[in-house]
Design an enzyme around this catalytic site. Sequence first.
Site, short mmCIF file in Angstrom:
data_model
loop_
_atom_site.label_atom_id
_atom_site.label_comp_id
_atom_site.label_asym_id
_atom_site.label_seq_id
_atom_site.Cartn_x
_atom_site.Cartn_y
_atom_site.Cartn_z
N ASP A 1 25.19 68.03 -21.74
CA ASP A 1 23.76 67.75 -21.92
C ASP A 1 23.01 69.08 -22.04
O ASP A 1 23.13 69.94 -21.18
CB ASP A 1 23.26 66.94 -20.71
CG ASP A 1 21.86 66.40 -20.91
OD1 ASP A 1 21.70 65.18 -21.02
OD2 ASP A 1 20.91 67.22 -20.96
N ASP B 1 20.72 65.62 -27.76
CA ASP B 1 21.04 66.63 -26.75
C ASP B 1 22.20 66.24 -25.84
O ASP B 1 22.36 66.84 -24.79
CB ASP B 1 19.78 66.99 -25.94
CG ASP B 1 19.60 66.10 -24.74
OD1 ASP B 1 19.83 64.89 -24.88
OD2 ASP B 1 19.26 66.63 -23.68
N GLU B 2 23.00 65.24 -26.24
CA GLU B 2 24.14 64.95 -25.38
C GLU B 2 25.34 64.33 -26.11
O GLU B 2 25.18 63.68 -27.14
CB GLU B 2 23.74 64.09 -24.19
CG GLU B 2 23.17 62.74 -24.51
CD GLU B 2 22.65 62.07 -23.24
OE1 GLU B 2 23.45 61.56 -22.46
OE2 GLU B 2 21.41 62.09 -23.05
P1 DGT Z 1 17.09 68.33 -18.76
O1 DGT Z 1 16.73 67.60 -17.52
O2 DGT Z 1 17.20 69.81 -18.54
O3 DGT Z 1 18.28 67.76 -19.47
O4 DGT Z 1 15.83 68.18 -19.72
P2 DGT Z 1 15.70 67.49 -21.12
O5 DGT Z 1 14.33 67.76 -21.62
O6 DGT Z 1 16.81 67.91 -22.04
O7 DGT Z 1 15.77 65.97 -20.72
P3 DGT Z 1 16.65 64.78 -21.25
O8 DGT Z 1 18.07 65.18 -21.39
O9 DGT Z 1 16.33 63.64 -20.35
O10 DGT Z 1 16.01 64.44 -22.67
C1 DGT Z 1 16.36 65.11 -23.86
C2 DGT Z 1 15.19 65.19 -24.81
O11 DGT Z 1 14.68 63.87 -25.07
C3 DGT Z 1 13.99 65.96 -24.24
O12 DGT Z 1 14.06 67.35 -24.51
C4 DGT Z 1 12.82 65.30 -24.88
C5 DGT Z 1 13.26 63.88 -25.12
N1 DGT Z 1 12.64 63.00 -24.09
C6 DGT Z 1 13.11 62.74 -22.84
N2 DGT Z 1 12.30 61.92 -22.17
C7 DGT Z 1 11.27 61.64 -23.02
C8 DGT Z 1 10.09 60.82 -22.91
O13 DGT Z 1 9.79 60.19 -21.89
N3 DGT Z 1 9.27 60.78 -24.03
C9 DGT Z 1 9.57 61.46 -25.19
N4 DGT Z 1 8.75 61.37 -26.22
N5 DGT Z 1 10.66 62.23 -25.31
C10 DGT Z 1 11.50 62.33 -24.24
CA CA Z 2 18.97 67.40 -21.66
CA CA Z 3 19.95 63.96 -22.27
#
Ligand code: DGT
Ligand code: CA
Ligand code: CA
Length: 364
Positions: free
Chosen positions: A10, A111-112
């Site tokens: 991820d 992203d995964e």
């Molecule tokens: P992390 O926790 O370091 O993996 O952070 P992220 O941002 O990679 O989080 P993830 O893996 O849950 O989500 C991947 C991408 O999906 C993130 O960069 C933006 C998108 N995303 C996640 N949650 C939401 C949401 O609630 N709304 C929208 N519009 N996009 C989202």
């Molecule tokens: Ca992520």
């Molecule tokens: Ca993810």
Amino acid sequence: MGARVVFHIDFDYFFAQCEELRNPDLKSKPVCVCVYSDRGGDSGAIATANYIARKFGVKSGIPISFAKKRLEDRKDAVFLPVDFDYYLEISENAMSVIKESADIFEYVGKDEAYLDVSNRVEGDFNKASHLAQQIKNAVRDKVKLSCSIGVSTNKLIAKIASDFKKPDGLTVVSPEKIEEFLGQLKIRAIPGIGKKTEDRFTQMNFEIIDDLKKLDVFTLNKEFGRKHGTYIFNAARGIDTEPVKERDPSVQYSKITTLKKDSKDFDFLAENINQLCVELHEVVKKNNRMFKSIGIQFIQSDLTNKTKSRMLKNPTANLEELQKNANQLLKEALEDQKNTIRRLGVKVSELSELRGQSDITSYF
Ligand code: DGT
Ligand code: CA
Ligand code: CA
């Protein structure tokens, strides 16, 4: 069959990290990536934020105005609009690096991904640990991206493990460590356990996964339904038999917009659909693809979702054909339409590669 070895990879704070990548000055600042609704001002939501912004309580899904409030004292905070096409490009680069290390590669989203590496590490968790580190290094060297990897015997535990230490984490849960690893985690660490389920368990005074083991499968099924109940029962014990299935990235492209006003008027919607088709076609063209399936999506004023799609006889990359079909779908979808529509989307899938530079121009 020997022990399976499965990776879940991820990318860390993905959209925000992509923004840091093209503008390294951002790395020392709180960065919020925003989905602005077309209604102007700060209306819209945070897609994601880097870890500096998260320290101030900014997270995915909260309104942009909340995030600004929380970052009030950080004059250097940066708010950027999402740029999906750019993130897709980074994602494809990173995925192609990762893919080289997999026996079976399953793309999950931008992203995964899951990897089955059982054969190449010969079921050995030491070798698996080295391979995971090599992948992290390769992704960092070639794409300049940090990711977190979970390694275990199945997809469920690998996913939980990738989330265990973030960002830039590597968590290896070998077979003899599974019980100890899972037992101490909060119940919500299990994917698919949302706030509602968690609250039910809190009422029963259950907090960690070990607590769940006090419940037999019948009690869980009665409480949560057979499917979810059995899933929770197995998950608490680290049981998951889902195979890693070969799946390639970019199974579809889509474009979605918030309308200037809620509506169910064909002409108004068709105008928006045609514009979305133009934008979507740009992405298809840039990625050198043809598509065989076309779909439209309504998010209605009550926030319910409605979709309609159709399969073409032959793959195409032609804008007129995309618009013609999207308009027909729109007409059909509006026939029994009661609600007005708030957001409107178009997608193409069943993609195939458009080969040869020479025929690109004739196709488009
Ligand atoms: P992390 O926790 O370091 O993996 O952070 P992220 O941002 O990679 O989080 P993830 O893996 O849950 O989500 C991947 C991408 O999906 C993130 O960069 C933006 C998108 N995303 C996640 N949650 C939401 C949401 O609630 N709304 C929208 N519009 N996009 C989202
Ligand atoms: Ca992520
Ligand atoms: Ca993810």
